[in-house]
Design a protein around this motif. Structure first.
Motif, PDB file in Angstrom:
ATOM      1  N   ILE A 139       0.745  -1.357  -0.139  1.00 21.38           N
ATOM      2  CA  ILE A 139      -0.026   0.054  -0.045  1.00 21.38           C
ATOM      3  C   ILE A 139       1.055   1.241   0.034  1.00 21.38           C
ATOM      4  O   ILE A 139       0.512   2.297  -0.332  1.00 21.38           O
ATOM      5  CB  ILE A 139      -1.011   0.146   1.228  1.00 21.38           C
ATOM      6  N   TYR A 140       2.176   1.176   0.399  1.00 24.00           N
ATOM      7  CA  TYR A 140       2.966   2.160   0.701  1.00 24.00           C
ATOM      8  C   TYR A 140       3.708   2.487  -0.986  1.00 24.00           C
ATOM      9  O   TYR A 140       4.732   1.876  -1.204  1.00 24.00           O
ATOM     10  CB  TYR A 140       3.979   2.109   1.602  1.00 24.00           C
ATOM     11  N   ARG A 141       3.162   3.240  -1.726  1.00 28.47           N
ATOM     12  CA  ARG A 141       3.743   3.267  -3.005  1.00 28.47           C
ATOM     13  C   ARG A 141       4.274   4.979  -3.155  1.00 28.47           C
ATOM     14  O   ARG A 141       3.150   5.591  -3.539  1.00 28.47           O
ATOM     15  CB  ARG A 141       2.889   3.118  -4.038  1.00 28.47           C
ATOM     16  N   PRO A 142       5.419   5.079  -3.018  1.00 26.93           N
ATOM     17  CA  PRO A 142       5.429   6.850  -2.998  1.00 26.93           C
ATOM     18  C   PRO A 142       5.092   7.294  -4.450  1.00 26.93           C
ATOM     19  O   PRO A 142       4.779   8.574  -4.423  1.00 26.93           O
ATOM     20  CB  PRO A 142       7.130   6.745  -2.945  1.00 26.93           C
ATOM     21  N   LYS A 143       5.162   6.618  -5.680  1.00 28.74           N
ATOM     22  CA  LYS A 143       4.568   7.098  -6.598  1.00 28.74           C
ATOM     23  C   LYS A 143       3.248   7.008  -6.876  1.00 28.74           C
ATOM     24  O   LYS A 143       2.925   7.505  -8.143  1.00 28.74           O
ATOM     25  CB  LYS A 143       5.554   6.882  -7.740  1.00 28.74           C
TER      26      LYS A 143
ATOM     27  N   ARG B 135       7.984   8.754   8.095  1.00 30.15           N
ATOM     28  CA  ARG B 135       9.596   8.329   8.661  1.00 30.15           C
ATOM     29  C   ARG B 135      10.016   6.917   8.396  1.00 30.15           C
ATOM     30  O   ARG B 135      10.905   6.572   7.741  1.00 30.15           O
ATOM     31  CB  ARG B 135       9.491   8.399  10.088  1.00 30.15           C
ATOM     32  N   ASP B 136       8.825   5.948   8.260  1.00 29.64           N
ATOM     33  CA  ASP B 136       9.088   4.431   8.111  1.00 29.64           C
ATOM     34  C   ASP B 136       8.763   4.052   6.584  1.00 29.64           C
ATOM     35  O   ASP B 136       9.415   3.057   6.303  1.00 29.64           O
ATOM     36  CB  ASP B 136       8.138   3.655   8.870  1.00 29.64           C
ATOM     37  N   HIS B 137       8.125   4.706   5.876  1.00 32.63           N
ATOM     38  CA  HIS B 137       7.627   4.428   4.242  1.00 32.63           C
ATOM     39  C   HIS B 137       8.101   5.330   3.344  1.00 32.63           C
ATOM     40  O   HIS B 137       8.421   4.847   2.450  1.00 32.63           O
ATOM     41  CB  HIS B 137       6.306   3.931   4.484  1.00 32.63           C
TER      42      HIS B 137
END
Length: 105
Positions: free
Chosen positions: A57-61, A99-101
């Motif tokens: 779920i953590y997709r920076p783009k 911070r974490d993802h």
């Protein structure tokens, strides 16, 4: 006195940024954010949505591509699930997730 307060606020922002906390999340309680993520079982919801350990779920783009979008997503989760978080709790969760993802600056 105003100049002193201004300098003090600059030092606080600089210290927060030096610790990896962007100015938007200044004053965030990272430990509180961590506890709230566990307490509200955020990982379980993410696992149901994307499978696996939920980290996909953590997709920076993807949809979340900035500090403000991250905070907005946490607010959306809070509202959709009727959790009832306070603004400072949303801020703390957002800061911990960043911070974490995400690591936005």
């Amino acid at each position: 006195m105003i100049a002193f307060r201004f300098l003090l606020s600059l030092l606080f922002v600089s210290a927060a940024q030096a610790q990896g906390v962007p100015a938007l999340y200044q004053g965030a309680d990272l430990k509180l954010g961590e506890r709230l993520l566990v307490q509200h079982k955020c990982d379980s919801c993410h696992q149901q949505k994307v499978g696996g350990d939920g980290s996909a779920i953590y997709r920076p783009k993807g949809k979340v591509n900035s500090l403000s979008a991250l905070r907005g997503q946490v607010e959306s989760c809070d509202q959709a699930l009727n959790v009832g978080l306070f603004p400072e709790e949303i801020n703390s969760i957002s800061a911990a997730l960043n911070r974490d993802h995400y690591r936005f600056k």
